[in-house]
Write an enzyme that holds these catalytic residues in place. Structure first.
Site, PDB file in Angstrom:
ATOM      1  N   ARG A 131      -2.202   6.354 -24.325  1.00 40.66           N
ATOM      2  CA  ARG A 131      -2.377   4.878 -24.325  1.00 40.66           C
ATOM      3  C   ARG A 131      -1.270   3.852 -23.665  1.00 40.66           C
ATOM      4  NH1 ARG A 131      -4.400   6.470 -29.451  1.00 40.66           N
ATOM      5  NH2 ARG A 131      -6.566   6.750 -29.306  1.00 40.66           N
ATOM      6  N   LYS A 153      -0.671  -5.047 -11.256  1.00 38.62           N
ATOM      7  CA  LYS A 153      -2.096  -4.613 -10.883  1.00 38.62           C
ATOM      8  C   LYS A 153      -1.912  -3.147 -10.568  1.00 38.62           C
ATOM      9  CE  LYS A 153      -3.859  -7.978  -8.142  1.00 38.62           C
ATOM     10  NZ  LYS A 153      -5.191  -8.371  -7.548  1.00 38.62           N
ATOM     11  N   GLU A 195       1.302  -9.296   4.620  1.00 36.03           N
ATOM     12  CA  GLU A 195       1.502 -10.169   3.396  1.00 36.03           C
ATOM     13  C   GLU A 195       2.612 -11.168   3.515  1.00 36.03           C
ATOM     14  OE1 GLU A 195      -0.494  -9.560   1.053  1.00 36.03           O
ATOM     15  OE2 GLU A 195      -1.548  -7.600   1.721  1.00 36.03           O
ATOM     16  N   LYS A 255       5.351 -14.515  -5.256  1.00 37.58           N
ATOM     17  CA  LYS A 255       4.366 -14.104  -5.996  1.00 37.58           C
ATOM     18  C   LYS A 255       4.571 -13.988  -7.447  1.00 37.58           C
ATOM     19  CE  LYS A 255       1.453 -10.189  -5.955  1.00 37.58           C
ATOM     20  NZ  LYS A 255       0.871  -9.052  -5.891  1.00 37.58           N
ATOM     21  N   GLU A 265      -5.136 -13.638 -13.048  1.00 39.70           N
ATOM     22  CA  GLU A 265      -5.846 -13.886 -11.904  1.00 39.70           C
ATOM     23  C   GLU A 265      -7.168 -14.675 -12.176  1.00 39.70           C
ATOM     24  OE1 GLU A 265      -7.700 -11.493  -8.387  1.00 39.70           O
ATOM     25  OE2 GLU A 265      -5.818 -10.850  -9.206  1.00 39.70           O
ATOM     26  N   ARG A 269      -3.420 -17.478  -9.163  1.00 37.69           N
ATOM     27  CA  ARG A 269      -2.955 -16.228  -8.706  1.00 37.69           C
ATOM     28  C   ARG A 269      -4.166 -15.642  -7.478  1.00 37.69           C
ATOM     29  NH1 ARG A 269      -1.469 -10.494 -11.847  1.00 37.69           N
ATOM     30  NH2 ARG A 269      -0.908  -9.385  -9.629  1.00 37.69           N
ATOM     31  N   ASN A 273      -4.747 -14.028  -2.468  1.00 40.55           N
ATOM     32  CA  ASN A 273      -5.664 -13.175  -1.960  1.00 40.55           C
ATOM     33  C   ASN A 273      -6.147 -13.977  -0.396  1.00 40.55           C
ATOM     34  OD1 ASN A 273      -6.195 -11.001  -3.575  1.00 40.55           O
ATOM     35  ND2 ASN A 273      -6.888 -12.488  -4.898  1.00 40.55           N
ATOM     36  N   HIS A 276      -7.749 -11.836   2.236  1.00 41.80           N
ATOM     37  CA  HIS A 276      -8.194 -10.680   1.540  1.00 41.80           C
ATOM     38  C   HIS A 276      -9.573 -10.470   1.345  1.00 41.80           C
ATOM     39  CE1 HIS A 276      -3.893 -10.077   1.071  1.00 41.80           C
ATOM     40  NE2 HIS A 276      -4.061  -9.001   0.528  1.00 41.80           N
ATOM     41  N   HIS A 280     -10.308  -7.492   3.315  1.00 41.46           N
ATOM     42  CA  HIS A 280     -10.790  -6.073   2.391  1.00 41.46           C
ATOM     43  C   HIS A 280     -12.226  -5.704   2.910  1.00 41.46           C
ATOM     44  CE1 HIS A 280      -8.448  -6.449  -1.442  1.00 41.46           C
ATOM     45  NE2 HIS A 280      -7.901  -5.348  -0.674  1.00 41.46           N
ATOM     46  N   HIS A 292      -4.103  -1.578   5.655  1.00 39.85           N
ATOM     47  CA  HIS A 292      -4.585  -2.779   4.849  1.00 39.85           C
ATOM     48  C   HIS A 292      -3.701  -4.081   5.322  1.00 39.85           C
ATOM     49  CE1 HIS A 292      -4.905  -5.089   1.284  1.00 39.85           C
ATOM     50  NE2 HIS A 292      -3.451  -5.512   1.383  1.00 39.85           N
TER      51      HIS A 292
HETATM   52  N1  NAD Z   1      -1.561  -3.389  -6.791  1.00 40.03           N
HETATM   53  C1  NAD Z   1      -1.676  -4.307  -5.755  1.00 40.03           C
HETATM   54  O1  NAD Z   1      -1.493  -5.732  -6.176  1.00 40.03           O
HETATM   55  C2  NAD Z   1      -1.792  -4.160  -4.419  1.00 40.03           C
HETATM   56  C3  NAD Z   1      -1.311  -5.165  -3.611  1.00 40.03           C
HETATM   57  C4  NAD Z   1      -1.379  -4.761  -2.112  1.00 40.03           C
HETATM   58  C5  NAD Z   1      -2.144  -3.384  -1.920  1.00 40.03           C
HETATM   59  N2  NAD Z   1      -1.956  -2.370  -2.780  1.00 40.03           N
HETATM   60  C6  NAD Z   1      -2.299  -1.237  -2.338  1.00 40.03           C
HETATM   61  O2  NAD Z   1      -1.158  -0.287  -1.743  1.00 40.03           O
HETATM   62  C7  NAD Z   1      -1.683   0.631  -1.224  1.00 40.03           C
HETATM   63  C8  NAD Z   1      -1.135   0.401   0.396  1.00 40.03           C
HETATM   64  O3  NAD Z   1       0.376   0.718   0.039  1.00 40.03           O
HETATM   65  P1  NAD Z   1       1.188   1.040   1.302  1.00 40.03           P
HETATM   66  O4  NAD Z   1       0.738   0.353   2.515  1.00 40.03           O
HETATM   67  O5  NAD Z   1       2.529   0.926   0.969  1.00 40.03           O
HETATM   68  O6  NAD Z   1       0.737   2.606   1.749  1.00 40.03           O
HETATM   69  P2  NAD Z   1       1.249   3.942   1.488  1.00 40.03           P
HETATM   70  O7  NAD Z   1       1.829   3.936   0.003  1.00 40.03           O
HETATM   71  O8  NAD Z   1       0.289   4.544   1.622  1.00 40.03           O
HETATM   72  O9  NAD Z   1       2.686   4.414   2.406  1.00 40.03           O
HETATM   73  C9  NAD Z   1       2.359   4.077   3.847  1.00 40.03           C
HETATM   74  C10 NAD Z   1       2.906   5.470   4.226  1.00 40.03           C
HETATM   75  O10 NAD Z   1       4.462   5.212   4.319  1.00 40.03           O
HETATM   76  C11 NAD Z   1       5.260   6.220   3.747  1.00 40.03           C
HETATM   77  N3  NAD Z   1       6.362   5.745   3.316  1.00 40.03           N
HETATM   78  C12 NAD Z   1       6.423   5.010   2.281  1.00 40.03           C
HETATM   79  N4  NAD Z   1       7.815   4.627   2.104  1.00 40.03           N
HETATM   80  C13 NAD Z   1       8.399   5.082   3.180  1.00 40.03           C
HETATM   81  C14 NAD Z   1       9.831   5.092   3.571  1.00 40.03           C
HETATM   82  N5  NAD Z   1      10.630   4.221   2.854  1.00 40.03           N
HETATM   83  N6  NAD Z   1      10.172   5.744   4.553  1.00 40.03           N
HETATM   84  C15 NAD Z   1       9.328   6.455   5.146  1.00 40.03           C
HETATM   85  N7  NAD Z   1       8.031   6.588   4.895  1.00 40.03           N
HETATM   86  C16 NAD Z   1       7.674   5.851   3.955  1.00 40.03           C
HETATM   87  C17 NAD Z   1       4.082   6.982   2.778  1.00 40.03           C
HETATM   88  O11 NAD Z   1       4.593   8.208   2.665  1.00 40.03           O
HETATM   89  C18 NAD Z   1       2.655   6.667   3.457  1.00 40.03           C
HETATM   90  O12 NAD Z   1       2.530   7.497   4.461  1.00 40.03           O
HETATM   91  C19 NAD Z   1      -3.028   0.665  -0.773  1.00 40.03           C
HETATM   92  O13 NAD Z   1      -3.657   1.268  -1.870  1.00 40.03           O
HETATM   93  C20 NAD Z   1      -3.458  -0.900  -1.319  1.00 40.03           C
HETATM   94  O14 NAD Z   1      -4.912  -1.077  -2.196  1.00 40.03           O
HETATM   95  C21 NAD Z   1      -1.836  -2.751  -3.962  1.00 40.03           C
END
Ligand code: NAD
Length: 1628
Positions: A131, A153, A195, A255, A265, A269, A273, A276, A280, A292
């Site tokens: 939990r 989130k 972003e 942010k 949101e 907030r 987006n 997005h 998306h 993304h």
């Molecule tokens: N929660 C939220 O508010 C929110 C907002 C935006 C995106 N997201 C989510 O985030 C995800 C995408 O995140 P992302 O773009 O960071 O992708 P990711 O986590 O897949 O990372 C991208 C790639 O870079 C590599 N990597 C990460 N850090 C590194 C570093 N310092 N050095 C070398 N390699 C590195 C990872 O292993 C991966 O292969 C999606 O699932 C998306 O839905 C969430």
């Protein structure tokens, strides 16, 4: 503790975001000190672990040792695979199981070290484990730092969409360590920048401006690694590190602020987006190939366009957004090559995107929510706004429709965007100038954008925006320029002006003292690489500059050595483009010596543009003197430019664009309304400003032009007058606008303007515009082709065109205009669209070049409604799997090859099957030069001939760009220029090399003499040209007559097979490569099962004689290339690379024996094959060969280089890639994230996915089945082949539906363990209830002697189907038949005499052919989506007749000039239709009762049928038939003149000397009088007689296919039927 400088940001009232550089020790100590726990679990992915985990481990170890408590806390890391697929239910469960296994309790602290994937996943686990446990976010990607780690989130994905299950869970801390960015791949960095740009765009103009101007510094900051933890403290922090951190902190602060005000949101907030909603939806289709942030970047631009469309945001802001995103290497539209080249891009339909948006969490009800920007740094509302689907659809769609009507804003008053020509000149002048210049009304477009980016790359100036971007402040560099940084090319897209101007600008770059990159590379997109720049480069080279062509001669890309411009006298050919002249003029003051520029080459084109350049140079302080002839006082084309530096005026206001102004003015003219363009008048510098006075006024408009303004009022609609002759040389760009007006100018020209040499009154003859052939496209050709779609006739002239106007009501409606990526074509046709209904303008985004908001202005400022049109319908995308014929004619096919290789023969057959015109370059040559080739060479020599030949090649390509077969002379490849032309054509069209063995060629040439002899041994010529052919062509067709026999020996069974099938082979090859009839397996991508047979022979030719038997039931043949062995290596064992020549022969041999598509597989040793794992070059050379031969399917292992696979993808034409992954270890788990990753990768690379594992138990097959159901549930998913190897995996082979690989008992060995045969799978399917028994019938009377049951039951048995076929003889179509067709096990029926018409009322639907022929011979029950069944009536008789003829037509008859049908009964209708479909130009019909023949003629009003009165009496001057089909009973015919009451047949029927085909549909007796006559009198002339039983067989084959979805095993069936027939006949 280690000294660390930290910046804290507050969120939700707590300073929990800690930012700095090199923070690991700080993180560890902070966590241990402030979050006491029994266990610290750090979750990360393998990538991040490899860089950073060990430091964390070491720090924790050290710190934990120091903890004084009795029970020391535990630190346990958990590493998961990287990538989005880990963010799944399975991924979550894995972590939870790990925590439970390690007995973690509620006081655990979870550390999420990684990108957004780790943050979201670990966050969600933390939110629900016990939990909820405490969490720290340690983001390592920029995206995670600025976005996902802030705000709490968390979520995981499901096949239904991303982030659909999750929770809000605030971390205790978020640690932002900018040092992590140093190891991040740059693409991931850019991903995060989307972003950052987004946040600045909605929140802070100031921050946005920083991002706009400082992109290169920001990139430099992540690319320079810091050593010794420098940056940890302020004193060790570099300026670049500080900048990077401030950008990140700035974005996070925004942010954090927003989240604090609106955590859950509900309103504010939502602002984050921005970009997005659309982003998306795009991501849902393109993931994982596109990231993304890349999708958000496109979303940002599209959503900004939504705001512009609603009149909320101006174009300046859009231009800035576009430029800024591009500066971080982000795509801004789905037409970006990185996206357009993906197979999935086809699925980006408007409908699909809107559908995906429906499930967006932000929506309330059916309204879509979009954040609307009102200016940079501010949104329209403090929340997302409601936007209707219609507006979004308009932005998303790639095409538009203008709704005709009277412009509602009449009288219109508007200004047009700044002039492109003046904007580009002003940019160059101000950049080269000294001091600061404020440019006003600069055009915000693609063109100016690339110009600015290029000037920045050359470090020639710096730019800033003022007044919300209305003003560009240029800080000129006074001529100081440098070579762009290493690896950076100046990319100019299709911006011609920028390319021309910058070429000379780049020569101004001075040699630098440092050892930096040596040259500047200027490049552009594919079209830009075809546009000429030769004359300019020649001029610069002869002035001493070093400019090299990197690809084609005379075109970009260029490599320019920095050495400064020498100056002095420069000669330039200026008849192609005035931009060359302007380019040199603009740069000339910076040459080492004063320049005298002399223009050569005859007429100088577009003098007004040169004058514009001169006038503007003067404003910037350099006065050019144009030389005057001392005697005649005429101005000469010689310019003297003094040395100097431009002095920037404080402000320069750019005039509006006069070419753009022609469109609203023309709309006024065509719609009879009024339009005023402010800002352009008689004093304009631009030639196109004359358009109103010189074009519109003579067409009947009222024109009032003051110095600064132009007003046009059109005559009443439909009253425009033709122009007669008009020279548009001073306003060439406006000719397109004039052309569309001329199309509806049907009234005679004003007095005095009539043409002297033509009586027609509706002619507009536009001349002086030859240069328009080398603009964004060949515009003259484009206008001719597109106007033709409206039914407008035109004539091409040397330097222009003639247009024959028609009344508007006579123009075709519903036309779809192709724009050739040319803004002017699009805008000109939107003028025509304002009066012609349902006109669609494709590629609407091409207007971005000069008037990005044209469509909005058309609606908002002119008042014509514009609707979006989605061209890419999903059915098209799906059709590509099934091999449906394409609708539009593709690029023409060019045929080359050695003389005597069969170019003409093959080309003509190809032309005949595609029904395209055939053009022989030799004939064209003779027609043009009025002399035979041989004589020409004798008179002028070879070099002159080669030059003329190359010229003709270019002319042919210009004239016949689509829908033609162009056959060239064998020596065309001898000159470099022609080779370049061919190579560049092959980039988008098909250049086919006809390959024929040298010995064959020699034998053939011995007999031919119309062409000049070589004067050297043919073998030498052959060797010389071979590599050239290879280099110039993208396809190869093996004219295999020789190849097979010589390489395999004349006595191979295969060599003895008749070559009659060559017609079919040519039809398949050319149908496939042109995409007109791709030769793909119809069952793949449908709901039917499909199979391929794996051929495992080292040499497949001995087996081919049995291929019909082996391939029963399958949809394709797999050639295991890795198992092939060349004859000399036949015992080679172990890894082996078969020589390409052997592979070619094998493919040619397969094609000669079967029409089945080929699956080309090169399996490596590690994936279970025999090809070496490390021979990537050789493997790709084989794949190349496969694409060149138009092989239909290529299996490509995803372990090869992805770049090379994508590259192959872009060249594969209409063939499909099977992206495969095999894991033999038995460890591949179908429910693991790794397998999903492999799937995603394969799906992004191929058209079909193939995953092969190994089963250890039966359950492994069930897991596989689950996996397949899961991935298939995603809309638009690719067909997947998923099987488990090994005996335990056999069930998976039975359940697999796409392309199951099968073996055959006759094959030497199985391609893989556990492989089953087709027959075995059929039996198994029957046993497991997937293939229930069915009954089929023959309805008719009398039928008891019919061969049909023999035929169909033979087929069912060969296909191992549990089906039976029975007679059902009845008196009428009554109760018995009705009961049969509704029985649940009814599988289908054949219908014969006398019920072919009576059965029709029972049918729920009829095929179009059955409708036209008016008879049904086949009933097919079709189960609908809701499970109900309907009866479909079809007619296969006509197909049978066509096939009987087509497969036997002698090669001397390309298409029958004429054909004869004897009889006018039921079957004659099918015969007429078949002959028409076959392409017969004339059809004669003979029937004893003429009136019955006439009824037949009347039944086919659309087909030309001529009734003849006697057999042999052909219409006057008409050819005799080369095809004869008799549809009367044999007993009604005779060859005996004395026989009474029969139709007398005489040898005069076979008058055609070229031979032909005669078919008698009667099949009793076996040899009818007609066929005996043919055999005795016409076979020597090449006539082939076909017995009626063949037709019965053919129609039966088709029925089998329609009923079972499987190809009929023809050989087996025909053998059985013939045997039975002969048996019956002998007993008769
Ligand atoms: N929660 C939220 O508010 C929110 C907002 C935006 C995106 N997201 C989510 O985030 C995800 C995408 O995140 P992302 O773009 O960071 O992708 P990711 O986590 O897949 O990372 C991208 C790639 O870079 C590599 N990597 C990460 N850090 C590194 C570093 N310092 N050095 C070398 N390699 C590195 C990872 O292993 C991966 O292969 C999606 O699932 C998306 O839905 C969430």
């Amino acid at each position: 503790m280690v000294a660390t400088d930290i910046l804290k940001i507050s969120i939700l009232g707590k300073e929990s975001i800690h930012c700095g550089i090199h923070l690991i020790p700080y993180i560890v100590s902070t966590v241990l000190e402030t979050l006491p726990a029994s266990t610290y679990v750090l979750v990360t992915d393998t990538n991040v672990a490899s860089f950073h985990l060990s430091t964390f481990e070491a720090e924790f170890k050290e710190a934990i040792q120091k903890v004084s408590a009795e029970t020391k806390p535990r630190f346990i890391p958990f590493i998961i695979p990287p990538g989005e697929t880990s963010k799944s239910r399975e991924g979550k469960a894995q972590i939870e199981d790990f925590l439970l296994l390690n007995k973690c309790t509620r006081d655990t602290v979870m550390l999420a070290l990684g990108g957004g994937v780790i943050g979201d996943l670990v966050g969600f686990v933390a939110a629900t484990f016990m939990r909820g446990v405490r969490l720290c976010q340690i983001p390592t990607t920029l995206l995670a730092m600025v976005d996902s780690s802030v705000g709490g989130k968390t979520a995981i994905d499901t096949p239904h969409g991303k982030n659909l299950i999750g929770a809000f869970w605030q971390p205790e801390y978020t640690f932002i360590d900018a040092a992590f960015l140093e190891t991040l791949p740059t693409r991931e960095f850019s991903n995060g920048m989307a972003e950052v740009v987004k946040t600045a765009a909605i929140w802070s103009d100031k921050e946005f401006a920083d991002l706009e101007t400082r992109s290169s510094e920001i990139f430099a900051a992540i690319q320079t690694p810091s050593s010794n933890n420098s940056g940890r403290t302020l004193s060790t922090r570099s300026e670049a590190q500080q900048l990077l951190l401030s950008i990140v902190v700035g974005s996070i602060s925004v942010k954090a602020h927003i989240v604090t005000i609106d955590e859950r949101e509900t309103g504010l907030r939502n602002l984050v987006n921005f970009g997005h909603t659309i982003g998306h939806a795009i991501e849902a289709v393109l993931t994982p190939a596109i990231l993304h942030g890349e999708c958000v970047s496109i979303g940002i631009l599209y959503e900004a366009e939504v705001a512009r469309q609603l009149g909320i945001l101006n174009q300046v802001a859009i231009g800035r957004l576009a430029r800024c995103l591009k500066a971080y290497n982000l795509p801004i539209s789905v037409t970006d090559p990185r996206i357009a080249s993906l197979p999935a891009a086809k699925l980006l339909t408007v409908e699909r995107l809107l559908d995906i948006m429906k499930v967006d969490k932000k929506n309330s009800g059916s309204q879509k929510k979009i954040v609307l920007l009102s200016r940079i740094g501010k949104t329209y509302e403090e929340k997302a706004s409601d936007v209707s689907d219609q507006i979004i659809a308009k932005i998303l769609s790639d095409a538009v429709k203008v709704i005709p009507g009277v412009p509602s804003k009449d009288p219109v008053r508007m200004a047009t965007p700044g002039s492109k020509s003046i904007s580009n000149r002003a940019l160059v002048l101000a950049a080269l100038g000294k001091g600061t210049c404020r440019l006003k009304n600069l055009l915000h477009s693609d063109d100016t954008q690339v110009m600015m980016t290029a000037l920045l790359d050359l470090k020639g100036a710096s730019f800033e925006w003022e007044d919300e971007g209305e003003t560009l402040v240029v800080n000129g560099g006074a001529g100081a320029l440098s070579v762009p940084e290493q690896g950076k090319e100046i990319y100019l897209g299709n911006a011609g002006t920028a390319a021309r101007f910058l070429t000379t600008v780049c020569t101004l770059v001075q040699k630098s003292s440092s050892a930096q990159p040596s040259t500047t590379v200027v490049t552009g997109n594919a079209r830009m690489k075809q546009r000429p720049i030769g004359p300019l480069v020649d001029a610069l080279r002869s002035n001493g500059s070093q400019v090299e062509y990197l690809e084609s001669q005379g075109c970009l890309p260029l490599s320019i050595t920095p050495a400064g411009l020498k100056g002095g006298k420069i000669q330039l050919a200026a008849s192609v483009s005035s931009q060359y002249v302007s380019s040199i003029l603009l740069c000339a003051p910076y040459a080492a010596e004063p320049v005298t520029l002399e223009l050569t080459g005859g007429q100088v084109i577009s003098q007004p543009y040169i004058d514009m350049t001169l006038a503007m140079m003067k404003t910037f302080g350099v006065a050019v003197v144009r030389q005057v002839d001392p005697v005649t006082k005429k101005l000469l084309d010689v310019y003297h430019i003094p040395k100097g530096t431009y002095v920037n005026p404080a402000e320069y206001s750019i005039e509006s664009d006069a070419s753009s102004a022609t469109y609203p003015l023309a709309i006024a003219a065509i719609t009879g309304t009024s339009c005023t363009i402010a800002n352009i008048g008689s004093s304009s510098l631009q030639g196109d400003a004359r358009f109103a006075k010189e074009v519109l006024e003579p067409m009947g408009c009222q024109v009032v032009q003051s110095e600064n303004e132009t007003t046009v009022k059109g005559p009443p609609i439909g009253q425009l007058k033709a122009l007669g002759l008009i020279d548009m040389e001073p306003m060439t760009d406006a000719f397109l606008t004039a052309s569309v007006l001329a199309a509806v100018a049907a009234n005679q020209p004003k007095a005095g303007r009539e043409l002297q040499d033509s009586d027609a009154k509706n002619v507009t003859r536009i001349v002086g515009i030859a240069n328009q052939r080398v603009k964004e496209c060949n515009r003259i050709k484009a206008m001719i082709d597109e106007l033709a779609k409206f039914g407008i006739q035109t004539k091409e002239l040397n330097d222009g065109l003639e247009i024959y106007g028609k009344p508007i009501s006579e123009l075709a409606t519903g036309v779809s205009v192709h724009c050739y990526d040319d803004h002017r074509v699009a805008m000109a046709f939107s003028v025509l669209a304002s009066v012609v209904r349902e006109t669609v303008i494709e590629e609407k985004r091409c207007v971005d070049k000069t008037w990005p908001n044209w469509w909005d202005d058309l609606e908002n400022k002119i008042g014509l409604k514009v609707d979006g049109v989605d061209l890419a319908s999903p059915s098209d995308a799906e059709a590509s799997f099934k091999g449906s014929p394409s609708k539009s004619p593709s690029a023409s096919v060019v045929i080359v090859g050695m003389r005597g290789s069969g170019k003409t023969f093959i080309g003509q057959l190809a032309a005949a099957t595609l029904q395209w015109p055939f053009v022989d370059a030799d004939f064209y040559f003779v027609e043009k030069h009025k002399v035979e080739v041989r004589a020409f060479v004798q008179q002028n020599g070879w070099p002159a001939f080669r030059e003329a030949e190359t010229h003709i090649l270019r002319e042919l390509l210009e004239r016949y760009p689509t829908g033609h077969i162009l056959s060239l002379g064998g020596g065309i490849v001898e000159t470099a220029a022609a080779r370049e032309t061919l190579k560049s054509y092959a980039k988008h069209g098909q250049v086919v090399h006809i390959v024929r063995e040298i010995d064959e060629v020699v034998r053939y040439l011995g007999e031919e003499s119309s062409r000049p002899a070589y004067g050297e041994p043919i073998a030498d010529v052959f060797r010389r040209r071979e590599p050239w052919f290879a280099e110039c062509c993208n396809y190869e067709f093996v004219n295999h007559t020789g190849v097979i026999s010589s390489s395999l020996g004349d006595d191979t069974p295969i060599a003895k097979k008749p070559t009659a099938s060559i017609r079919g082979e040519i039809a398949r090859f050319f149908g496939h490569i042109t995409g007109q009839y791709p030769n793909l397996a119809a069952n793949v991508g449908s709901d039917k099962r499909s199979y391929f047979l794996s051929l495992t022979f080292p040499d497949i030719t001995p087996a081919l004689i049995h291929v019909d038997e082996l391939a029963v039931g399958v949809d394709a043949i797999e050639l295991r290339v890795d198992l092939l062995r060349a004859p000399q290596d036949k015992d080679a064992y172990g890894p082996y690379i078969p020589p390409n020549s052997h592979v070619v022969t094998q493919i040619a041999a397969i094609r000669r024996t079967t029409s089945l598509p080929i699956v080309f597989t090169v399996r490596t040793t590690s994936q279970g094959g025999s090809f070496p794992d490390d021979a990537e070059d050789e493997a790709f050379s084989l794949f190349d060969l496969a694409t060149r031969m138009g092989v239909e399917y290529i299996d490509i292992e995803i372990s090869w280089s992805q770049k090379r696979i994508r590259d192959l993808n872009s060249r594969k034409g209409h063939s499909l890639l099977i992206a495969s992954w095999h894991d033999w270890s038995g460890k591949m788990a179908w429910d693991s994230a790794l397998t999903k990753d492999k799937y995603d990768l394969a799906a992004s690379l191929g058209d079909i996915v193939k995953l092969v594992g190994k089963a250890n138990s039966l359950e492994d097959n069930l897991r596989l089945h689950d996996f397949v159901s899961r991935v298939n549930s995603v809309p638009g998913s690719k067909p997947i082949i998923a099987i488990n190897m090994g005996v335990e995996g056999q069930l998976s082979r039975i359940l697999n539906t796409t392309f199951s690989p099968v073996t055959h008992p006759l094959l030497p060995n199985k391609a893989a363990p556990g492989q089953l045969s087709f027959a075995q799978i059929q039996s198994a399917l029957h046993l497991i209830g997937q293939l229930p028994s069915q009954r089929f019938f023959l309805f008719g009377n009398p039928i008891t002697t019919s061969m049909s049951p023999t035929l169909h039951n033979a087929a069912f048995s060969a296909l191992n189907l549990p089906y039976t076929y029975e007679y059902l003889e009845t008196d009428d179509v009554g109760q018995i038949i009705r009961a049969a067709v509704v029985a649940p096990d009814f599988g289908g029926a054949s219908v014969t005499i006398p019920f072919k018409l009576d059965i029709i009322p029972l049918m729920d639907s009829l095929s179009p052919e059955a409708q036209i022929i008016g008879a049904v011979n086949t009933i097919i029950p079709i189960t609908q989506e809701d499970g109900s069944r309907v009866l479909h009536g079809d007619n296969t008789d006509w197909i049978a007749i066509r096939e009987c003829i087509r497969s036997r037509l002698p090669t001397s008859v390309l298409l029958p000039e004429a054909a004869l049908v004897i009889g006018a009964g039921g079957t004659s209708r099918a015969a007429v239709f078949a002959l028409h479909k076959l392409g017969s130009k004339r059809i004669y019909v003979y029937n004893r009762t003429r009136s019955k023949a006439q009824i037949l003629v009347d039944a086919f009003p659309q087909i030309r049928i001529e009734v003849i009165d006697a057999l042999g009496a052909w219409p006057a001057n008409a050819p005799p038939p080369s095809v004869i089909v008799s549809t009367v009973p044999a007993s009604a015919t005779s060859t005996d003149p004395s026989a009474s009451n029969t139709l007398l047949l005489s040898p005069s029927l076979f008058a055609s000397d070229k031979g032909g085909v005669v078919l008698d549909v009667a099949y009793k007796p076996a040899l009818t009088p007609l066929l005996s006559l043919a055999a005795s009198t016409a076979s020597a002339k090449g006539w082939v007689a076909v017995q009626g039983l063949e037709m019965l067989l053919e129609q039966g084959y088709v029925q089998i296919e329609r009923w079972t979805g499987r190809r009929c095993p023809k050989a087996v069936v025909s053998k059985t039927v013939w045997a039975k027939y002969e048996d019956v006949i002998s007993k008769d």
